[in-house]
Design an enzyme around this catalytic site. Structure first.
Site, PDB file in Angstrom:
ATOM      1  N   GLU A 103      -3.528   7.607  -3.641  1.00  0.00           N
ATOM      2  CA  GLU A 103      -3.506   6.324  -3.295  1.00  0.00           C
ATOM      3  C   GLU A 103      -3.267   5.259  -4.272  1.00  0.00           C
ATOM      4  O   GLU A 103      -3.819   5.416  -5.553  1.00  0.00           O
ATOM      5  CB  GLU A 103      -4.835   5.568  -2.425  1.00  0.00           C
ATOM      6  CG  GLU A 103      -5.004   6.170  -1.171  1.00  0.00           C
ATOM      7  CD  GLU A 103      -6.278   5.463  -0.309  1.00  0.00           C
ATOM      8  OE1 GLU A 103      -6.199   5.439   0.760  1.00  0.00           O
ATOM      9  OE2 GLU A 103      -7.100   4.876  -1.246  1.00  0.00           O
ATOM     10  N   TYR A 139       0.804  -1.345   0.116  1.00  0.00           N
ATOM     11  CA  TYR A 139      -0.013   0.138  -0.137  1.00  0.00           C
ATOM     12  C   TYR A 139       0.888   1.329  -0.010  1.00  0.00           C
ATOM     13  O   TYR A 139       1.768   1.231   0.610  1.00  0.00           O
ATOM     14  CB  TYR A 139      -0.842   0.001   1.322  1.00  0.00           C
ATOM     15  CG  TYR A 139      -1.687   1.421   1.273  1.00  0.00           C
ATOM     16  CD1 TYR A 139      -2.983   1.679   0.964  1.00  0.00           C
ATOM     17  CD2 TYR A 139      -1.092   2.554   2.010  1.00  0.00           C
ATOM     18  CE1 TYR A 139      -3.486   2.700   0.924  1.00  0.00           C
ATOM     19  CE2 TYR A 139      -1.593   3.660   2.381  1.00  0.00           C
ATOM     20  CZ  TYR A 139      -2.913   3.994   1.508  1.00  0.00           C
ATOM     21  OH  TYR A 139      -3.794   5.078   1.619  1.00  0.00           O
TER      22      TYR A 139
END
Length: 393
Positions: free
Chosen positions: A198, A109
């Site tokens: 993101e 991530y």
């Protein structure tokens, strides 16, 4: 302002972030052709909507032939996709992204958000990718590494290396790619006035490449005047028509799930008004701040927007006149109520500049409205009126 995944990848690619090859399609035939053009043994067909959780909802399909790509696109296009972020009504899928498949060895991530406590953007990285970062934060917050991004100098190379080593991307053959993506993502975030960026998952492929397999970017609306190219990416079909209309009038409007419409001036007063409605057992249908510089036309537009919501069973107008005068609000409410043919209870509380003139306008209007002397009284009255009409809470 939100954009689609394929648009976010185009933006990141422009800044030098490595992304998989893909094509956006609006018909099943285009999806079939896209699979052939990509020339890969497998591809992924992804529904493009402004919401997360697409995979769990059936909006992401792995396909191994042009025919499968066509079938997957046909199953998504023109149909609602319901995820945990869309609400029960879902979002209609109007386009899909057909992307060349990647041989994923590991998922990570990577994201950037504004940290108000640190007064700067903060890059977050975790070895637990492919899952919602909120789950990781709740279950294992130590797994999320953070680095403050300097607003002037950006993300320093040593910070990117520290993050890369921390999540397991420190091997020499992959370190450069990881650091490159981190620094480029930080550059894009600052230069484009982003509010969120993101990459989830950021993947390490079996060939040793580091790729942005998924991407999500939100932009600060207040910075769009500096980026006309970014503003062009806005997809109005993905937004609430009432919020789009409010934007044209420079109104701060957010649709909610309740049945009591609210028109207030000032964000703080708007929040307090909604809280008071809930205190008396009601549910606000919207947040609407007409702002300090509202004129009659703007107030009329705000009232129409509130009443365009079929769930609204009553309206509370709560104005403390300062920069915006009470008589201006009153005239706008009267004009809008007459134009739309008001059919629901209306409670108006006015206080402040020109309050007497405002009350005179309301009293002479002949409208079936009730005046309240305080926010508390206004909230209680509108909740009782809506409940009396069988509107529930």
């Amino acid at each position: 302002m939100k954009i689609h995944e394929y648009q976010a990848k185009q933006v990141l690619k422009r800044f030098g972030v490595a992304v998989p090859e893909g094509k956006v399609c609006v018909t099943p035939e285009e999806a079939e052709k896209a699979f052939r053009d990509l020339g890969a043994p497998l591809a992924v067909v992804k529904a493009q909507i402004h919401a997360g959780g697409r995979g769990k909802a059936g909006g992401v399909k792995l396909v191994r032939s042009p025919e499968e790509a066509r079938a997957a696109a046909e199953a998504m296009l023109g149909k609602p996709l319901v995820t945990h972020q869309t609400g029960p009504e879902g979002r209609i899928v109007q386009r899909v992204w057909v992307e060349k498949g990647s041989k994923v060895a590991k998922e990570f991530y990577l994201g950037i958000a504004v940290d108000r406590a640190r007064s700067a953007p903060v890059m977050m990285a975790s070895a637990e990718g492919g899952v919602e970062i909120e789950e990781v934060a709740a279950r294992n917050p130590e797994a999320i590494l953070k680095e403050r991004i300097d607003p002037v100098f950006g993300l320093f190379p040593f910070q990117a290396r520290r993050l890369a080593f921390g999540i397991g991307l420190g091997e020499p053959k992959v370190l450069r790619g990881a650091v490159e993506i981190m620094t480029r993502l930080a550059e894009a975030f600052v230069k484009l006035d982003c509010s969120l960026a993101e990459i989830n998952p950021l993947v390490l492929t079996e060939e040793g490449a580091v790729l942005a397999l998924d991407a999500k970017i939100n932009f600060d609306d207040n910075g769009l005047f500096r980026h006309p190219d970014v503003a062009e990416l806005r997809d109005l079909a993905e937004e609430d028509p009432k919020e789009v209309e409010a934007g044209k009038w420079d109104l701060s409007y957010i649709a909610l799930d309740g049945n009591i419409g609210c028109m207030v001036n000032g964000a703080g007063l708007a929040m307090a008004t909604m809280d008071t409605i809930k205190l008396y057992g009601g549910e606000p249908a919207n947040f609407l701040d007409v702002g300090g510089g509202a004129d009659k036309d703007r107030v009329t537009a705000a009232f129409k927007i509130i009443l365009s919501d079929p769930h609204v069973k009553g309206v509370l107008v709560n104005i403390f006149g300062g920069i915006v005068h009470c008589d201006v609000i009153a005239q706008g409410v009267v004009d809008a109520a007459r134009e739309v043919g008001l059919q629901v209870p209306l409670v108006v509380r006015l206080e402040g500049t020109n309050v007497d003139k405002g009350k005179e306008i309301l009293a002479a209007s002949g409208l079936a409205l009730q005046a309240a002397s305080s926010m508390d009284e206004g909230a209680r009255r509108i909740v009782e009126l809506v409940a009396g009409k069988g509107g529930g809470k």
